[in-house]
Design a protein around this motif. Structure first.
Motif, PDB file in Angstrom:
ATOM      1  N   THR A  16     -20.370  18.614 -11.872  1.00 33.42           N
ATOM      2  CA  THR A  16     -20.650  17.278 -12.398  1.00 33.42           C
ATOM      3  C   THR A  16     -21.233  16.365 -11.319  1.00 33.42           C
ATOM      4  OG1 THR A  16     -18.339  16.771 -11.957  1.00 33.42           O
ATOM      5  CG2 THR A  16     -18.894  17.329 -14.228  1.00 33.42           C
ATOM      6  N   LYS A  17     -21.272  16.849 -10.079  1.00 34.63           N
ATOM      7  CA  LYS A  17     -21.903  16.064  -9.001  1.00 34.63           C
ATOM      8  C   LYS A  17     -23.209  16.742  -8.619  1.00 34.63           C
ATOM      9  CE  LYS A  17     -17.493  14.783  -7.090  1.00 34.63           C
ATOM     10  NZ  LYS A  17     -16.494  15.008  -6.058  1.00 34.63           N
ATOM     11  N   PRO A  18     -24.174  15.973  -8.096  1.00 38.02           N
ATOM     12  CA  PRO A  18     -25.439  16.604  -7.710  1.00 38.02           C
ATOM     13  C   PRO A  18     -25.227  17.754  -6.725  1.00 38.02           C
ATOM     14  CG  PRO A  18     -25.640  14.226  -7.664  1.00 38.02           C
ATOM     15  CD  PRO A  18     -24.191  14.521  -7.940  1.00 38.02           C
ATOM     16  N   LEU A  19     -25.942  18.837  -6.961  1.00 39.22           N
ATOM     17  CA  LEU A  19     -25.847  20.041  -6.120  1.00 39.22           C
ATOM     18  C   LEU A  19     -27.261  20.430  -5.706  1.00 39.22           C
ATOM     19  CD1 LEU A  19     -24.215  22.596  -5.104  1.00 39.22           C
ATOM     20  CD2 LEU A  19     -24.870  23.656  -7.268  1.00 39.22           C
ATOM     21  N   TYR A  20     -27.435  20.673  -4.403  1.00 38.97           N
ATOM     22  CA  TYR A  20     -28.754  21.041  -3.880  1.00 38.97           C
ATOM     23  C   TYR A  20     -28.652  22.276  -3.013  1.00 38.97           C
ATOM     24  CZ  TYR A  20     -29.358  16.108  -5.063  1.00 38.97           C
ATOM     25  OH  TYR A  20     -29.364  14.919  -5.715  1.00 38.97           O
ATOM     26  N   LEU A  21     -29.768  22.981  -2.899  1.00 42.02           N
ATOM     27  CA  LEU A  21     -29.814  24.117  -1.963  1.00 42.02           C
ATOM     28  C   LEU A  21     -29.884  23.574  -0.539  1.00 42.02           C
ATOM     29  CD1 LEU A  21     -32.329  26.796  -3.266  1.00 42.02           C
ATOM     30  CD2 LEU A  21     -29.847  27.013  -2.975  1.00 42.02           C
TER      31      LEU A  21
ATOM     32  N   GLN B   1     -30.326  16.252   8.588  1.00 44.98           N
ATOM     33  CA  GLN B   1     -29.394  15.128   8.468  1.00 44.98           C
ATOM     34  C   GLN B   1     -28.995  15.010   6.992  1.00 44.98           C
ATOM     35  OE1 GLN B   1     -29.214  12.552  11.157  1.00 44.98           O
ATOM     36  NE2 GLN B   1     -27.524  11.650   9.991  1.00 44.98           N
ATOM     37  N   LEU B   2     -27.698  15.108   6.705  1.00 43.55           N
ATOM     38  CA  LEU B   2     -27.262  15.036   5.311  1.00 43.55           C
ATOM     39  C   LEU B   2     -26.768  13.633   4.985  1.00 43.55           C
ATOM     40  CD1 LEU B   2     -25.291  18.400   5.120  1.00 43.55           C
ATOM     41  CD2 LEU B   2     -27.577  17.924   4.237  1.00 43.55           C
ATOM     42  N   PRO B   3     -26.891  13.195   3.731  1.00 48.35           N
ATOM     43  CA  PRO B   3     -26.371  11.881   3.362  1.00 48.35           C
ATOM     44  C   PRO B   3     -24.848  11.828   3.556  1.00 48.35           C
ATOM     45  CG  PRO B   3     -27.526  12.943   1.514  1.00 48.35           C
ATOM     46  CD  PRO B   3     -27.499  13.929   2.623  1.00 48.35           C
ATOM     47  N   LYS B   4     -24.318  10.584   3.653  1.00 50.11           N
ATOM     48  CA  LYS B   4     -22.859  10.432   3.787  1.00 50.11           C
ATOM     49  C   LYS B   4     -22.147  11.071   2.599  1.00 50.11           C
ATOM     50  CE  LYS B   4     -22.387   6.281   6.515  1.00 50.11           C
ATOM     51  NZ  LYS B   4     -22.709   4.873   6.345  1.00 50.11           N
ATOM     52  N   LYS B   5     -20.899  11.448   2.799  1.00 50.60           N
ATOM     53  CA  LYS B   5     -20.051  12.028   1.751  1.00 50.60           C
ATOM     54  C   LYS B   5     -20.642  13.315   1.167  1.00 50.60           C
ATOM     55  CE  LYS B   5     -17.508   8.042   0.217  1.00 50.60           C
ATOM     56  NZ  LYS B   5     -16.944   7.412  -0.948  1.00 50.60           N
ATOM     57  N   SER B   6     -21.287  14.120   2.029  1.00 49.13           N
ATOM     58  CA  SER B   6     -21.810  15.404   1.553  1.00 49.13           C
ATOM     59  C   SER B   6     -20.786  16.503   1.775  1.00 49.13           C
ATOM     60  CB  SER B   6     -23.094  15.775   2.318  1.00 49.13           C
ATOM     61  OG  SER B   6     -24.147  14.938   1.939  1.00 49.13           O
TER      62      SER B   6
ATOM     63  N   GLN C  12     -22.087  14.368  -3.126  1.00 44.26           N
ATOM     64  CA  GLN C  12     -23.075  15.406  -3.435  1.00 44.26           C
ATOM     65  C   GLN C  12     -22.762  16.661  -2.636  1.00 44.26           C
ATOM     66  OE1 GLN C  12     -24.820  12.298  -2.118  1.00 44.26           O
ATOM     67  NE2 GLN C  12     -23.869  13.027  -0.246  1.00 44.26           N
ATOM     68  N   ILE C  13     -23.221  17.770  -3.197  1.00 41.66           N
ATOM     69  CA  ILE C  13     -22.873  19.081  -2.633  1.00 41.66           C
ATOM     70  C   ILE C  13     -24.158  19.817  -2.236  1.00 41.66           C
ATOM     71  CG2 ILE C  13     -21.551  21.214  -3.064  1.00 41.66           C
ATOM     72  CD1 ILE C  13     -20.529  19.735  -5.687  1.00 41.66           C
ATOM     73  N   PHE C  14     -24.088  20.498  -1.095  1.00 41.56           N
ATOM     74  CA  PHE C  14     -25.200  21.354  -0.664  1.00 41.56           C
ATOM     75  C   PHE C  14     -24.668  22.778  -0.548  1.00 41.56           C
ATOM     76  CE2 PHE C  14     -26.384  17.152   0.497  1.00 41.56           C
ATOM     77  CZ  PHE C  14     -27.778  17.111   0.375  1.00 41.56           C
ATOM     78  N   ILE C  15     -25.449  23.736  -0.999  1.00 42.59           N
ATOM     79  CA  ILE C  15     -25.004  25.130  -0.931  1.00 42.59           C
ATOM     80  C   ILE C  15     -26.079  26.005  -0.296  1.00 42.59           C
ATOM     81  CG2 ILE C  15     -25.736  25.664  -3.319  1.00 42.59           C
ATOM     82  CD1 ILE C  15     -23.157  27.470  -3.440  1.00 42.59           C
ATOM     83  N   GLU C  16     -25.610  26.861   0.618  1.00 43.06           N
ATOM     84  CA  GLU C  16     -26.522  27.770   1.306  1.00 43.06           C
ATOM     85  C   GLU C  16     -26.986  28.861   0.327  1.00 43.06           C
ATOM     86  OE1 GLU C  16     -24.392  29.874   4.375  1.00 43.06           O
ATOM     87  OE2 GLU C  16     -26.202  30.186   5.554  1.00 43.06           O
ATOM     88  N   PRO C  17     -28.286  29.240   0.362  1.00 44.33           N
ATOM     89  CA  PRO C  17     -28.717  30.367  -0.480  1.00 44.33           C
ATOM     90  C   PRO C  17     -28.225  31.696   0.099  1.00 44.33           C
ATOM     91  CG  PRO C  17     -30.591  29.410   0.710  1.00 44.33           C
ATOM     92  CD  PRO C  17     -29.375  28.642   1.134  1.00 44.33           C
ATOM     93  N   VAL C  18     -28.310  32.773  -0.680  1.00 47.26           N
ATOM     94  CA  VAL C  18     -27.975  34.103  -0.153  1.00 47.26           C
ATOM     95  C   VAL C  18     -29.200  35.008  -0.309  1.00 47.26           C
ATOM     96  CG1 VAL C  18     -25.524  33.894  -0.736  1.00 47.26           C
ATOM     97  CG2 VAL C  18     -27.057  35.021  -2.358  1.00 47.26           C
ATOM     98  N   ILE C  19     -29.194  36.115   0.397  1.00 45.97           N
ATOM     99  CA  ILE C  19     -30.320  37.057   0.291  1.00 45.97           C
ATOM    100  C   ILE C  19     -30.228  37.768  -1.066  1.00 45.97           C
ATOM    101  CG2 ILE C  19     -31.335  39.161   1.266  1.00 45.97           C
ATOM    102  CD1 ILE C  19     -30.212  38.157   3.994  1.00 45.97           C
ATOM    103  N   GLU C  20     -31.374  37.834  -1.759  1.00 46.03           N
ATOM    104  CA  GLU C  20     -31.367  38.406  -3.114  1.00 46.03           C
ATOM    105  C   GLU C  20     -31.495  39.931  -3.070  1.00 46.03           C
ATOM    106  OE1 GLU C  20     -33.174  35.756  -6.349  1.00 46.03           O
ATOM    107  OE2 GLU C  20     -34.087  35.038  -4.506  1.00 46.03           O
ATOM    108  N   GLU C  21     -30.407  40.550  -2.665  1.00 46.85           N
ATOM    109  CA  GLU C  21     -30.327  42.015  -2.645  1.00 46.85           C
ATOM    110  C   GLU C  21     -28.968  42.419  -3.174  1.00 46.85           C
ATOM    111  OE1 GLU C  21     -32.970  42.733   1.353  1.00 46.85           O
ATOM    112  OE2 GLU C  21     -30.869  43.373   1.367  1.00 46.85           O
ATOM    113  N   GLY C  22     -28.901  43.515  -3.928  1.00 45.11           N
ATOM    114  CA  GLY C  22     -27.617  43.985  -4.453  1.00 45.11           C
ATOM    115  C   GLY C  22     -26.945  42.886  -5.267  1.00 45.11           C
TER     116      GLY C  22
END
Ligand code: AMP
Ligand code: MG
Length: 319
Positions: free
Chosen positions: A224-229, A236-241, A289-299
């Motif tokens: 329910t909160k913004p999520l970005y890669l 530099q990330l915004p405050k409260k990330s 807001q949330i930031f999430i690391e991508p993963v390698i698209e294998e398996g």
């Protein structure tokens, strides 16, 4: 799990009610698959569009035979290899499957879950159980009873079986002639299916636009909160990330909170902790807001990235 809890849940299923229950993938919101009024309650509680068909959960091969007309050898081969387990097979439905379950399609998705509570519930109910994930449509998938309560407080009963072992949804396949198509990537990878089906052409719809399945929407699984890669760790990330990473690193981003799904990019751990880390960020009032690391698209990374891409879609597209 106490047997009387299973009995209570089975009684509710037989009376046309809804029971949330654990599976090895995510928690399901179950109803008697042969009772169209009960199934309609699933769509209403989830606010799920009627064009998005449900997966039917079974505990025996006899049930498979009543839901589909004479399963072919290839189907039985796949089922015997991966059931009970996170593989859904889409098959031509028999007349006993109500149209509401399949959104009017002539086919039904079937799987046998690898979770004793789920199997005992199906056995005690003495009917196949239609069950999508036990969340509001389009929101984060639930991997614990607490996640179910947060989104669906109106459910009749919840069987609490602790955290789901796998943490992401089943792989969905169709089999037509000599072609097996993966409609949704999941825990079981294309390589595992290839190994099981010698001589059959297996391909991924993710890599081909040829087949579209209902419910395979671009945006899904969103908090329910913004999520970005998180494309670069040192930005530099915004405050409260809040940041979700999949392996320990020397230069972690500066932010309010970091959750590691794994210490060393282990795909099984990332899958198991993906939705719970997103729920934890969603529930934390210090995070906006949330930031999430991508993963390698294998398996298994293909299925993990499928969930992440859909979860960020609605936020990335308005950035
Ligand atoms: P869920 O149980 O919420 O993870 O979603 C089930 C998904 O299974 C749906 O969104 C569809 O993409 C897929 N599905 C179920 N039944 C069928 C079917 N008969 N044909 C194609 N896809 C299906
Ligand atoms: Mg779902």
């Amino acid at each position: 799990m106490e047997n009387n809890q299973i009995q209570t849940a089975a009684r509710i299923i037989n009376e046309g009610g809804l029971v949330a229950f654990p599976t090895e993938t995510v928690y399901g919101l179950g109803a008697n698959a042969l009772n169209p009024i009960a199934v309609a309650k699933i769509f209403a509680l989830k606010e799920r569009p009627s064009f998005d068909p449900l997966i039917v959960h079974i505990a025996s091969y006899d049930e498979l035979k009543t839901l589909t007309n004479k399963p072919k050898d290839l189907v039985l081969k796949l089922a015997k290899k991966f059931w009970p387990g996170p593989l859904t097979i889409v098959l031509v439905k028999s007349n006993i499957v109500p149209d509401i379950v399949t959104s009017g399609l002539p086919t039904v998705g079937i799987r046998m879950p690898d979770n004793e509570i789920a199997l005992n519930l199906i056995r005690a109910s003495k009917c196949p159980i239609a069950a999508p994930s036990a969340n509001k449509f389009g929101n984060l998938s639930p991997v614990s009873a607490k996640h179910v309560k947060k989104q669906l407080p109106g459910v009749d009963f919840i069987l609490d079986g602790g955290k789901s072992k796998i943490g992401i949804e089943s792989t969905i396949v169709t089999l037509e002639g000599n072609i097996c198509t993966i409609l949704r990537p999941g825990k079981i990878t294309i390589d595992e299916i290839n190994d099981a089906l010698h001589g059959i052409f297996v391909f991924n719809t993710n890599k081909s636009e040829k087949i579209t399945a209902p419910g395979l929407l671009k945006s899904h699984y969103s908090p329910t909160k913004p999520l970005y890669l998180l494309k670069e760790k040192l930005v530099q990330l915004p405050k409260k990330s809040g940041v979700i990473l999949h392996g320990a690193c020397d230069n972690s981003p500066k932010c309010e909170k970091i959750i590691f799904t794994s210490q060393n990019n282990n795909q099984l751990e990332i899958a198991a902790n993906l939705f719970s880390s997103l729920h934890a960020m969603e529930d934390d009032k210090h995070i906006t807001q949330i930031f999430i690391e991508p993963v390698i698209e294998e398996g298994l990374g293909i299925a993990i990235m499928d969930r992440i891409k859909k979860a960020v879609y609605k936020y990335e597209s308005i950035k």
